[in-house]
Write a protein that holds these residues in place. Structure first.
Motif, PDB file in Angstrom:
ATOM      1  N   CYS A 113       4.222 -23.326 -15.375  1.00 17.45           N
ATOM      2  CA  CYS A 113       3.934 -24.570 -16.108  1.00 17.45           C
ATOM      3  C   CYS A 113       2.673 -25.256 -15.589  1.00 17.45           C
ATOM      4  CB  CYS A 113       5.119 -25.524 -15.997  1.00 17.45           C
ATOM      5  SG  CYS A 113       6.603 -24.954 -16.846  1.00 17.45           S
ATOM      6  N   GLY A 114       1.995 -24.624 -14.652  1.00 16.75           N
ATOM      7  CA  GLY A 114       0.755 -25.183 -14.113  1.00 16.75           C
ATOM      8  C   GLY A 114       0.963 -26.448 -13.307  1.00 16.75           C
ATOM      9  N   ILE A 115       2.070 -26.525 -12.557  1.00 16.72           N
ATOM     10  CA  ILE A 115       2.341 -27.694 -11.725  1.00 16.72           C
ATOM     11  C   ILE A 115       1.891 -27.399 -10.291  1.00 16.72           C
ATOM     12  CG2 ILE A 115       4.117 -29.208 -10.764  1.00 16.72           C
ATOM     13  CD1 ILE A 115       5.763 -28.621 -13.324  1.00 16.72           C
ATOM     14  N   TYR A 116       0.927 -28.182  -9.830  1.00 18.41           N
ATOM     15  CA  TYR A 116       0.419 -28.095  -8.458  1.00 18.41           C
ATOM     16  C   TYR A 116       0.262 -29.536  -7.992  1.00 18.41           C
ATOM     17  CZ  TYR A 116      -0.602 -23.290  -9.739  1.00 18.41           C
ATOM     18  OH  TYR A 116      -0.487 -21.991 -10.164  1.00 18.41           O
ATOM     19  N   GLN A 117       1.191 -30.012  -7.149  1.00 23.72           N
ATOM     20  CA  GLN A 117       1.192 -31.420  -6.762  1.00 23.72           C
ATOM     21  C   GLN A 117       1.502 -31.594  -5.284  1.00 23.72           C
ATOM     22  OE1 GLN A 117       4.306 -32.858  -9.402  1.00 23.72           O
ATOM     23  NE2 GLN A 117       2.789 -33.585 -10.867  1.00 23.72           N
ATOM     24  N   THR A 118       1.099 -32.753  -4.768  1.00 18.06           N
ATOM     25  CA  THR A 118       1.448 -33.137  -3.406  1.00 18.06           C
ATOM     26  C   THR A 118       1.563 -34.654  -3.338  1.00 18.06           C
ATOM     27  OG1 THR A 118       0.875 -32.996  -1.060  1.00 18.06           O
ATOM     28  CG2 THR A 118      -0.957 -33.232  -2.594  1.00 18.06           C
ATOM     29  N   ASN A 119       2.455 -35.131  -2.459  1.00 18.27           N
ATOM     30  CA  ASN A 119       2.531 -36.564  -2.192  1.00 18.27           C
ATOM     31  C   ASN A 119       1.947 -36.880  -0.810  1.00 18.27           C
ATOM     32  OD1 ASN A 119       4.538 -35.685  -0.434  1.00 18.27           O
ATOM     33  ND2 ASN A 119       5.998 -37.267  -1.013  1.00 18.27           N
ATOM     34  N   ASP A 120       1.352 -35.857  -0.188  1.00 18.68           N
ATOM     35  CA  ASP A 120       0.712 -36.029   1.121  1.00 18.68           C
ATOM     36  C   ASP A 120      -0.719 -36.504   0.877  1.00 18.68           C
ATOM     37  OD1 ASP A 120      -0.140 -35.935   3.722  1.00 18.68           O
ATOM     38  OD2 ASP A 120       0.068 -33.771   3.955  1.00 18.68           O
ATOM     39  N   LEU A 121      -0.843 -37.771   0.493  1.00 19.48           N
ATOM     40  CA  LEU A 121      -2.129 -38.311   0.055  1.00 19.48           C
ATOM     41  C   LEU A 121      -3.190 -38.316   1.144  1.00 19.48           C
ATOM     42  CD1 LEU A 121      -0.845 -41.304  -2.129  1.00 19.48           C
ATOM     43  CD2 LEU A 121      -1.126 -38.900  -2.745  1.00 19.48           C
ATOM     44  N   GLY A 122      -2.771 -38.414   2.389  1.00 20.23           N
ATOM     45  CA  GLY A 122      -3.733 -38.434   3.487  1.00 20.23           C
ATOM     46  C   GLY A 122      -4.002 -37.064   4.084  1.00 20.23           C
ATOM     47  N   GLY A 123      -3.407 -36.027   3.533  1.00 18.73           N
ATOM     48  CA  GLY A 123      -3.600 -34.686   4.082  1.00 18.73           C
ATOM     49  C   GLY A 123      -3.060 -34.567   5.502  1.00 18.73           C
ATOM     50  N   VAL A 124      -1.971 -35.279   5.795  1.00 13.87           N
ATOM     51  CA  VAL A 124      -1.372 -35.264   7.126  1.00 13.87           C
ATOM     52  C   VAL A 124      -0.906 -33.860   7.491  1.00 13.87           C
ATOM     53  CG1 VAL A 124       0.549 -36.135   8.529  1.00 13.87           C
ATOM     54  CG2 VAL A 124      -0.652 -37.671   6.974  1.00 13.87           C
ATOM     55  N   PHE A 125      -0.231 -33.216   6.572  1.00 12.53           N
ATOM     56  CA  PHE A 125       0.305 -31.885   6.843  1.00 12.53           C
ATOM     57  C   PHE A 125      -0.279 -30.832   5.916  1.00 12.53           C
ATOM     58  CE2 PHE A 125       3.658 -28.584   6.501  1.00 12.53           C
ATOM     59  CZ  PHE A 125       3.637 -28.168   7.812  1.00 12.53           C
ATOM     60  N   PHE A 126      -0.432 -31.171   4.643  1.00 18.30           N
ATOM     61  CA  PHE A 126      -0.927 -30.208   3.649  1.00 18.30           C
ATOM     62  C   PHE A 126      -2.407 -30.483   3.390  1.00 18.30           C
ATOM     63  CE2 PHE A 126       3.591 -31.021   2.790  1.00 18.30           C
ATOM     64  CZ  PHE A 126       4.095 -29.769   3.105  1.00 18.30           C
ATOM     65  N   LYS A 127      -3.247 -29.720   4.040  1.00 17.07           N
ATOM     66  CA  LYS A 127      -4.687 -29.969   3.992  1.00 17.07           C
ATOM     67  C   LYS A 127      -5.374 -29.318   2.787  1.00 17.07           C
ATOM     68  CE  LYS A 127      -5.044 -31.256   8.682  1.00 17.07           C
ATOM     69  NZ  LYS A 127      -4.553 -32.602   8.532  1.00 17.07           N
ATOM     70  N   ASP A 128      -4.777 -28.258   2.259  1.00 15.72           N
ATOM     71  CA  ASP A 128      -5.401 -27.545   1.148  1.00 15.72           C
ATOM     72  C   ASP A 128      -5.350 -28.376  -0.127  1.00 15.72           C
ATOM     73  OD1 ASP A 128      -6.000 -25.251   2.679  1.00 15.72           O
ATOM     74  OD2 ASP A 128      -3.939 -24.558   2.452  1.00 15.72           O
ATOM     75  N   LYS A 129      -6.467 -28.408  -0.825  1.00 14.29           N
ATOM     76  CA  LYS A 129      -6.579 -29.193  -2.061  1.00 14.29           C
ATOM     77  C   LYS A 129      -6.723 -28.319  -3.307  1.00 14.29           C
ATOM     78  CE  LYS A 129      -6.636 -33.069   0.229  1.00 14.29           C
ATOM     79  NZ  LYS A 129      -5.352 -33.685   0.448  1.00 14.29           N
ATOM     80  N   TYR A 130      -7.012 -27.029  -3.099  1.00 11.77           N
ATOM     81  CA  TYR A 130      -7.247 -26.133  -4.230  1.00 11.77           C
ATOM     82  C   TYR A 130      -6.517 -24.821  -4.009  1.00 11.77           C
ATOM     83  CZ  TYR A 130     -11.038 -29.444  -4.881  1.00 11.77           C
ATOM     84  OH  TYR A 130     -11.756 -30.601  -5.038  1.00 11.77           O
ATOM     85  N   VAL A 131      -6.163 -24.176  -5.129  1.00  7.91           N
ATOM     86  CA  VAL A 131      -5.469 -22.886  -5.043  1.00  7.91           C
ATOM     87  C   VAL A 131      -6.011 -21.944  -6.112  1.00  7.91           C
ATOM     88  CG1 VAL A 131      -3.567 -23.725  -6.504  1.00  7.91           C
ATOM     89  CG2 VAL A 131      -3.203 -21.744  -5.025  1.00  7.91           C
ATOM     90  N   LEU A 132      -6.209 -20.703  -5.705  1.00 11.61           N
ATOM     91  CA  LEU A 132      -6.599 -19.633  -6.619  1.00 11.61           C
ATOM     92  C   LEU A 132      -5.458 -18.625  -6.651  1.00 11.61           C
ATOM     93  CD1 LEU A 132      -8.642 -18.044  -8.380  1.00 11.61           C
ATOM     94  CD2 LEU A 132      -9.440 -16.959  -6.253  1.00 11.61           C
ATOM     95  N   ASP A 133      -4.846 -18.504  -7.812  1.00 14.85           N
ATOM     96  CA  ASP A 133      -3.789 -17.524  -8.027  1.00 14.85           C
ATOM     97  C   ASP A 133      -4.448 -16.402  -8.826  1.00 14.85           C
ATOM     98  OD1 ASP A 133      -1.432 -16.172  -8.420  1.00 14.85           O
ATOM     99  OD2 ASP A 133      -0.478 -17.717  -9.643  1.00 14.85           O
TER     100      ASP A 133
END
Length: 196
Positions: A113-133
């Protein structure tokens, strides 16, 4: 049959509460029988709701957790869920409402469904912002220039428009030129930041 959504969680909060949540999850994992009969087993999300005194029939929790890791030194708890269609926000919010200090940071992916989301707005733990599948693998990038460099080398084409749409257009162009290659696929996304 649903599309399965993968969500990685990083739990932050007081040492006492993070440890308590970890112990409750571990106890459920080690039971001989599931707390509540279900088709997911001991790590069904509803078992945790029930364990915390909630009603699993009132909290949407279709899925299970796995890969739970508690790090005593930095008081961190991480785990992954596999759920139907999306991140189980009702389930997450129920856990956060049970504890006074706990917040569950997450990154979620549901490619169908093309859902790629995060609530880690400050990049505290999840630093990646882009994904290539793509056909052979999945690659993650912290900044778009890293993605551009990787993709240019991968497909052998120069990317002038360094935006998500520009990159996807170049990938589509590559697929069109190489239509004789079976199962060739590229999908490039930016993780949407959600404040919930």
């Amino acid at each position: 049959m649903p599309n399965w959504c993968t969500t990685e969680y990083y739990v932050v909060g007081s040492k006492k509460e993070v440890l308590d949540l970890n112990k409750k999850m571990e106890k459920l994992e080690n039971r001989k029988e599931s707390l509540v009969k279900n088709s997911f087993g001991n790590t069904w999300l509803g078992n945790l709701v029930e364990s915390l005194g909630g009603d699993w029939e009132k909290v949407y929790c279709r899925g299970q957790w796995m890969c739970r890791v508690y790090n005593k030194e930095n008081n961190s708890l991480t785990f992954t869920t596999e759920t139907a269609w999306r991140e189980m926000n009702e389930w997450r919010k129920f856990i956060e409402s049970y504890y006074t200090t706990i917040k569950l940071l997450y990154v979620t992916e549901e490619p169908g469904c093309g859902i790629y989301q995060t609530n880690d707005l400050g990049g505290v733990f999840f630093k990646d912002k882009y994904v290539l599948d793509y056909t052979e693998d999945v690659e993650y990038f912290e900044i778009i220039d890293q993605a551009v460099e990787f993709i240019e080398e991968l497909i052998g084409l120069k990317i002038e428009d360094k935006t998500v749409n520009g990159i996807q257009e170049k990938l589509d162009e590559y697929v069109e030129k190489n239509e004789d290659e079976e199962d060739l696929f590229f999908s490039f996304h930016e993780f949407e930041e959600v404040d919930d």
